[in-house]
Design a protein around this motif. Structure first.
Motif, PDB file in Angstrom:
ATOM      1  N   ALA A  99      -4.015   9.053 -11.331  1.00  0.00           N
ATOM      2  CA  ALA A  99      -3.846   9.731 -12.630  1.00  0.00           C
ATOM      3  C   ALA A  99      -4.882  10.842 -12.804  1.00  0.00           C
ATOM      4  CB  ALA A  99      -3.951   8.715 -13.767  1.00  0.00           C
ATOM      5  N   GLY A 100      -5.098  11.615 -11.738  1.00  0.00           N
ATOM      6  CA  GLY A 100      -6.010  12.742 -11.802  1.00  0.00           C
ATOM      7  C   GLY A 100      -7.465  12.398 -11.593  1.00  0.00           C
ATOM      8  N   GLN A 101      -7.775  11.131 -11.327  1.00  0.00           N
ATOM      9  CA  GLN A 101      -9.167  10.715 -11.151  1.00  0.00           C
ATOM     10  C   GLN A 101      -9.448  10.451  -9.678  1.00  0.00           C
ATOM     11  OE1 GLN A 101     -10.431   8.402 -15.063  1.00  0.00           O
ATOM     12  NE2 GLN A 101      -8.687   7.435 -14.091  1.00  0.00           N
ATOM     13  N   PRO A 102     -10.415  11.172  -9.078  1.00  0.00           N
ATOM     14  CA  PRO A 102     -10.687  11.021  -7.643  1.00  0.00           C
ATOM     15  C   PRO A 102     -11.145   9.604  -7.294  1.00  0.00           C
ATOM     16  CG  PRO A 102     -11.796  12.953  -8.561  1.00  0.00           C
ATOM     17  CD  PRO A 102     -11.289  12.170  -9.717  1.00  0.00           C
ATOM     18  N   VAL A 103     -10.672   9.116  -6.141  1.00  0.00           N
ATOM     19  CA  VAL A 103     -11.051   7.799  -5.645  1.00  0.00           C
ATOM     20  C   VAL A 103     -12.140   7.963  -4.600  1.00  0.00           C
ATOM     21  CG1 VAL A 103     -10.268   5.764  -4.374  1.00  0.00           C
ATOM     22  CG2 VAL A 103      -8.793   6.789  -6.121  1.00  0.00           C
ATOM     23  N   LYS A 104     -13.301   7.388  -4.870  1.00  0.00           N
ATOM     24  CA  LYS A 104     -14.441   7.496  -3.957  1.00  0.00           C
ATOM     25  C   LYS A 104     -14.207   6.676  -2.700  1.00  0.00           C
ATOM     26  CE  LYS A 104     -19.456   6.716  -3.896  1.00  0.00           C
ATOM     27  NZ  LYS A 104     -20.612   6.214  -4.713  1.00  0.00           N
ATOM     28  N   ASN A 105     -13.710   5.451  -2.860  1.00  0.00           N
ATOM     29  CA  ASN A 105     -13.418   4.582  -1.731  1.00  0.00           C
ATOM     30  C   ASN A 105     -12.498   3.472  -2.221  1.00  0.00           C
ATOM     31  OD1 ASN A 105     -13.499   3.728   0.932  1.00  0.00           O
ATOM     32  ND2 ASN A 105     -15.364   2.529   0.694  1.00  0.00           N
ATOM     33  N   PHE A 106     -11.869   2.760  -1.299  1.00  0.00           N
ATOM     34  CA  PHE A 106     -11.089   1.596  -1.710  1.00  0.00           C
ATOM     35  C   PHE A 106     -11.101   0.560  -0.600  1.00  0.00           C
ATOM     36  CE2 PHE A 106      -7.760   3.733   0.657  1.00  0.00           C
ATOM     37  CZ  PHE A 106      -6.960   2.706   1.143  1.00  0.00           C
ATOM     38  N   TYR A 107     -10.840  -0.685  -0.983  1.00  0.00           N
ATOM     39  CA  TYR A 107     -10.805  -1.802  -0.042  1.00  0.00           C
ATOM     40  C   TYR A 107      -9.842  -2.832  -0.600  1.00  0.00           C
ATOM     41  CZ  TYR A 107     -14.198  -3.628  -3.462  1.00  0.00           C
ATOM     42  OH  TYR A 107     -14.819  -4.027  -4.612  1.00  0.00           O
ATOM     43  N   PHE A 108      -9.574  -3.880   0.165  1.00  0.00           N
ATOM     44  CA  PHE A 108      -8.670  -4.909  -0.335  1.00  0.00           C
ATOM     45  C   PHE A 108      -9.099  -6.285   0.141  1.00  0.00           C
ATOM     46  CE2 PHE A 108      -6.959  -3.846   3.776  1.00  0.00           C
ATOM     47  CZ  PHE A 108      -6.299  -4.977   4.253  1.00  0.00           C
TER      48      PHE A 108
ATOM     49  N   GLN B 221      -7.478  12.111   3.559  1.00  0.00           N
ATOM     50  CA  GLN B 221      -8.191  12.923   2.589  1.00  0.00           C
ATOM     51  C   GLN B 221      -8.347  12.152   1.280  1.00  0.00           C
ATOM     52  OE1 GLN B 221      -4.439  12.691   2.341  1.00  0.00           O
ATOM     53  NE2 GLN B 221      -4.772  14.490   3.598  1.00  0.00           N
ATOM     54  N   LYS B 222      -9.180  12.683   0.394  1.00  0.00           N
ATOM     55  CA  LYS B 222      -9.455  12.002  -0.873  1.00  0.00           C
ATOM     56  C   LYS B 222      -8.207  12.005  -1.748  1.00  0.00           C
ATOM     57  CE  LYS B 222     -13.542  12.454  -2.445  1.00  0.00           C
ATOM     58  NZ  LYS B 222     -14.796  12.977  -3.050  1.00  0.00           N
ATOM     59  N   ILE B 223      -7.942  10.852  -2.386  1.00  0.00           N
ATOM     60  CA  ILE B 223      -6.790  10.714  -3.263  1.00  0.00           C
ATOM     61  C   ILE B 223      -7.258  10.528  -4.702  1.00  0.00           C
ATOM     62  CG2 ILE B 223      -5.251   9.773  -1.498  1.00  0.00           C
ATOM     63  CD1 ILE B 223      -5.929   6.983  -2.530  1.00  0.00           C
ATOM     64  N   GLY B 224      -6.308  10.635  -5.623  1.00  0.00           N
ATOM     65  CA  GLY B 224      -6.632  10.464  -7.033  1.00  0.00           C
ATOM     66  C   GLY B 224      -5.626   9.564  -7.719  1.00  0.00           C
TER      67      GLY B 224
ATOM     68  N   MET C 291       0.828  -1.197   0.000  1.00  0.00           N
ATOM     69  CA  MET C 291       0.000   0.000   0.000  1.00  0.00           C
ATOM     70  C   MET C 291       0.864   1.249   0.000  1.00  0.00           C
ATOM     71  SD  MET C 291      -2.939  -1.250  -0.334  1.00  0.00           S
ATOM     72  CE  MET C 291      -4.012   0.156  -0.147  1.00  0.00           C
ATOM     73  N   GLY C 292       2.005   1.188   0.710  1.00  0.00           N
ATOM     74  CA  GLY C 292       2.933   2.315   0.653  1.00  0.00           C
ATOM     75  C   GLY C 292       3.427   2.556  -0.756  1.00  0.00           C
ATOM     76  N   ALA C 293       3.686   1.465  -1.494  1.00  0.00           N
ATOM     77  CA  ALA C 293       4.126   1.590  -2.884  1.00  0.00           C
ATOM     78  C   ALA C 293       3.032   2.203  -3.755  1.00  0.00           C
ATOM     79  CB  ALA C 293       4.530   0.220  -3.423  1.00  0.00           C
ATOM     80  N   LEU C 294       1.802   1.723  -3.584  1.00  0.00           N
ATOM     81  CA  LEU C 294       0.699   2.261  -4.383  1.00  0.00           C
ATOM     82  C   LEU C 294       0.430   3.725  -4.042  1.00  0.00           C
ATOM     83  CD1 LEU C 294      -1.846  -0.719  -4.401  1.00  0.00           C
ATOM     84  CD2 LEU C 294      -0.199  -0.070  -6.164  1.00  0.00           C
ATOM     85  N   PHE C 295       0.480   4.066  -2.750  1.00  0.00           N
ATOM     86  CA  PHE C 295       0.227   5.446  -2.354  1.00  0.00           C
ATOM     87  C   PHE C 295       1.294   6.386  -2.919  1.00  0.00           C
ATOM     88  CE2 PHE C 295      -2.084   3.714   1.583  1.00  0.00           C
ATOM     89  CZ  PHE C 295      -3.307   3.786   0.935  1.00  0.00           C
ATOM     90  N   SER C 296       2.513   5.869  -3.120  1.00  0.00           N
ATOM     91  CA  SER C 296       3.566   6.717  -3.691  1.00  0.00           C
ATOM     92  C   SER C 296       3.274   7.064  -5.142  1.00  0.00           C
ATOM     93  CB  SER C 296       4.923   6.011  -3.571  1.00  0.00           C
ATOM     94  OG  SER C 296       4.989   4.906  -4.449  1.00  0.00           O
ATOM     95  N   CYS C 297       2.389   6.291  -5.790  1.00  0.00           N
ATOM     96  CA  CYS C 297       2.009   6.576  -7.177  1.00  0.00           C
ATOM     97  C   CYS C 297       0.761   7.456  -7.251  1.00  0.00           C
ATOM     98  CB  CYS C 297       1.736   5.272  -7.927  1.00  0.00           C
ATOM     99  SG  CYS C 297       3.118   4.123  -8.001  1.00  0.00           S
ATOM    100  N   LEU C 298       0.116   7.712  -6.101  1.00  0.00           N
ATOM    101  CA  LEU C 298      -1.128   8.469  -6.075  1.00  0.00           C
ATOM    102  C   LEU C 298      -0.886   9.894  -5.587  1.00  0.00           C
ATOM    103  CD1 LEU C 298      -3.424   5.712  -4.506  1.00  0.00           C
ATOM    104  CD2 LEU C 298      -2.817   6.073  -6.897  1.00  0.00           C
ATOM    105  N   ARG C 299      -1.880  10.735  -5.780  1.00  0.00           N
ATOM    106  CA  ARG C 299      -1.778  12.131  -5.363  1.00  0.00           C
ATOM    107  C   ARG C 299      -3.068  12.552  -4.671  1.00  0.00           C
ATOM    108  NH1 ARG C 299       2.518  10.793  -6.276  1.00  0.00           N
ATOM    109  NH2 ARG C 299       4.089  11.614  -7.718  1.00  0.00           N
ATOM    110  N   ARG C 300      -2.996  13.618  -3.916  1.00  0.00           N
ATOM    111  CA  ARG C 300      -4.201  14.161  -3.295  1.00  0.00           C
ATOM    112  C   ARG C 300      -5.113  14.708  -4.376  1.00  0.00           C
ATOM    113  NH1 ARG C 300      -3.066  17.381   2.277  1.00  0.00           N
ATOM    114  NH2 ARG C 300      -5.005  18.346   1.566  1.00  0.00           N
ATOM    115  N   ALA C 301      -6.432  14.472  -4.199  1.00  0.00           N
ATOM    116  CA  ALA C 301      -7.382  14.922  -5.209  1.00  0.00           C
ATOM    117  C   ALA C 301      -7.580  16.431  -5.152  1.00  0.00           C
ATOM    118  CB  ALA C 301      -8.721  14.212  -5.012  1.00  0.00           C
ATOM    119  N   ASP C 302      -7.495  17.017  -3.933  1.00  0.00           N
ATOM    120  CA  ASP C 302      -7.739  18.452  -3.811  1.00  0.00           C
ATOM    121  C   ASP C 302      -6.554  19.278  -4.274  1.00  0.00           C
ATOM    122  OD1 ASP C 302      -6.137  17.599  -1.747  1.00  0.00           O
ATOM    123  OD2 ASP C 302      -7.046  18.885  -0.221  1.00  0.00           O
ATOM    124  N   ASP C 303      -5.337  18.808  -4.028  1.00  0.00           N
ATOM    125  CA  ASP C 303      -4.135  19.532  -4.433  1.00  0.00           C
ATOM    126  C   ASP C 303      -3.002  18.520  -4.630  1.00  0.00           C
ATOM    127  OD1 ASP C 303      -1.955  21.141  -4.851  1.00  0.00           O
ATOM    128  OD2 ASP C 303      -2.399  22.522  -3.201  1.00  0.00           O
TER     129      ASP C 303
END
Length: 485
Positions: free
Chosen positions: A419-428, A414-417, A168-180
């Protein structure tokens, strides 16, 4: 049909290959070896629900530039040495087209129909083996609108690559905050180290008493751990079938999600002076007892055990990928904690908070024990004497002899995105465990999602979900009454 009959390549993308240092080998960690054997093979499926329709035009570049460089394991396969006794990661050429799957379904179906298709598709993907001779990860892009989301993205990763903390740390490093996107993703912070500091101020008498208590707890816990991993089994119940095929590809699974407000959980946590994990474990214990009763198993379930998966890293929150690599915390650094599920003949008359208190009491006692460290030493000794296959069978039996496992992750506040697309929710999901029920828990943006992965055809998912929901509502009511009193 369980899944789409065809898949398509990403439109407008040229999926070339990458293979720097091809053929280079580096040793696999002991835990990676344990989780990739004929006895036990676990996979993680991280599912992200998109808030808007998915634009996959940046997928190829994101995988090439962000994901693959994170760790050489993502560009490697597990191979054995000439004697077949030790495993290595070996760098290979990566063809991204082999790893990106876009299922195709008929257009114009209802959201409810697409939700059903998505669940069947994900359960099939979760149970399928990885491609032979390819790195142990896949990306699945479901572009159709479901009841929950405008589209769905699912990463499937073999557990040998790392545990949830690493992956998850690896995936989060590829993601960005949706607001900024320029701001870093933030996670909840705990007071773990503050509590440890307070413990140093205990009186000498309490320290001595705690030392003797710790010795006794350690001896009894280690002995019980070994027995549970060898000859002692939980009894069969409404959530433990004893089916020898559970966890194998020949036994299908089903999964259901339950979303709670983190604010409500924190309110209960404050009332019982516990942790979020205590509340979740107590809620599941109570919900299981209610489900047992509804299934007519009133006299069964007296001896049930939850396996809590604990992160053994001495860190208070997520590290970025570079920090994990430098501190050598990447990989699988977790252990199991046995927590008995309390049983009551008259469960309807019991204070619902009692289930949380029991879970809190057991975990508190086990904190004053060296069980986790000694069990790790025991596994290392077993590995040296009998080899990694024997340790893998030992872990497999530990899972098989218990009723269920619970593993949890802390997500962004906070909400993440993607490739610029907001993520509503996630699970595993975690698949491959020889248990009729596995529970995963993740927090994200003010919500806590509990996913229950169950043995298809044995557990009734809707009834289990309603039982856990009922348990939490009664726990909240009891917490409110306690505050009023």
């Amino acid at each position: 049909m369980a899944a789409a009959s065809t898949t398509q390549s990403l439109s407008g993308m040229e999926c070339s290959s990458f293979g720097e240092d091809e053929g280079e080998r580096f040793p696999a960690s002991p835990m990676s070896e344990y989780l990739n054997t004929d006895a036990l093979s676990l996979a993680i499926l991280a599912v992200f629900e998109a808030e808007i329709p998915i634009d996959d035009s940046q997928t190829f570049a994101a995988l090439r530039d962000l994901f693959l460089p994170i760790n050489p394991r993502f560009s490697s396969i597990l191979v054995r040495d000439e004697e077949g006794s030790k495993q290595y990661w070996e760098k290979v050429r990566v063809n991204l087209e082999d790893h990106i799957k876009v299922p195709v379904f008929p257009q114009g179906l209802t959201q409810e129909t697409y939700s059903d298709r998505l669940q069947k598709y994900l359960t099939q993907v979760a149970m399928e083996p990885f491609l032979e001779g390819k790195p142990l990860w896949e990306l699945h892009i479901f572009k159709y609108p479901t009841v929950e989301a405008a589209g769905t993205i699912a990463f499937k990763l073999h557990h040998a690559l790392g545990d949830g903390f690493s992956l998850m740390g690896a995936l989060f490093s590829c993601l960005r905050r949706a607001d900024d996107p320029s701001l870093p993703i933030t996670f909840p912070t705990g007071d773990r180290f503050k509590k440890l500091q307070c413990c140093k101020e205990r009186s000498m008498l309490r320290r001595v008493s705690g030392a003797f208590s710790g010795i006794w707890n350690t001896a009894s816990d280690v002995a019980w751990n070994v027995l549970r991993s060898t000859i002692v089994k939980d009894e069969l119940s409404a959530i433990r079938s004893g089916n020898p095929l559970v966890g194998s590809r020949s036994q299908s699974i089903a999964f259901s999600n339950l979303v709670f407000s983190l604010d409500k959980i924190r309110e209960v946590k404050r009332k019982v002076a516990g942790t979020i994990n205590d509340v979740v474990a107590g809620t599941m214990s109570y919900g299981i007892q209610l489900y047992n009763r509804k299934m007519g198993h009133i006299s069964k379930g007296k001896h049930m055990t939850q396996l809590l998966l604990l992160n053994t890293r001495m860190v208070s929150g997520y590290q970025n990928v570079q920090e994990m690599l430098e501190a050598r915390t990447w990989g699988n650094n977790f252990t199991f904690l046995h927590v008995s599920v309390p049983f009551y003949d008259n469960v309807e008359e019991v204070d619902p908070l009692e289930f949380i208190e029991k879970a809190k009491e057991i975990v508190k006692r086990k904190r004053n024990s060296m069980e986790l460290f000694l069990v790790g030493s025991l596994l290392n000794m077993m590995r040296k004497i009998k080899g990694p296959e024997a340790v893998s069978r030992y872990i497999y039996t530990t899972l098989k002899n218990t009723t269920m496992a619970i593993t949890n992750m802390t997500g962004p506040t906070q909400k993440i995105g993607i490739a610029g697309q907001p993520v509503k929710n996630f699970y595993f999901l975690v698949t491959g465990s020889p248990q009729s029920l596995t529970v995963t828990v993740v927090s994200y943006n003010g919500k806590l999602t509990i996913t229950m992965i169950s043995e298809d055809g044995f557990i009734v998912p809707n009834l289990l979900v309603s039982s856990v929901q009922e348990a939490f509502e009664k726990i909240c009511e009891a917490a409110t009454r306690r505050s009023t009193t």
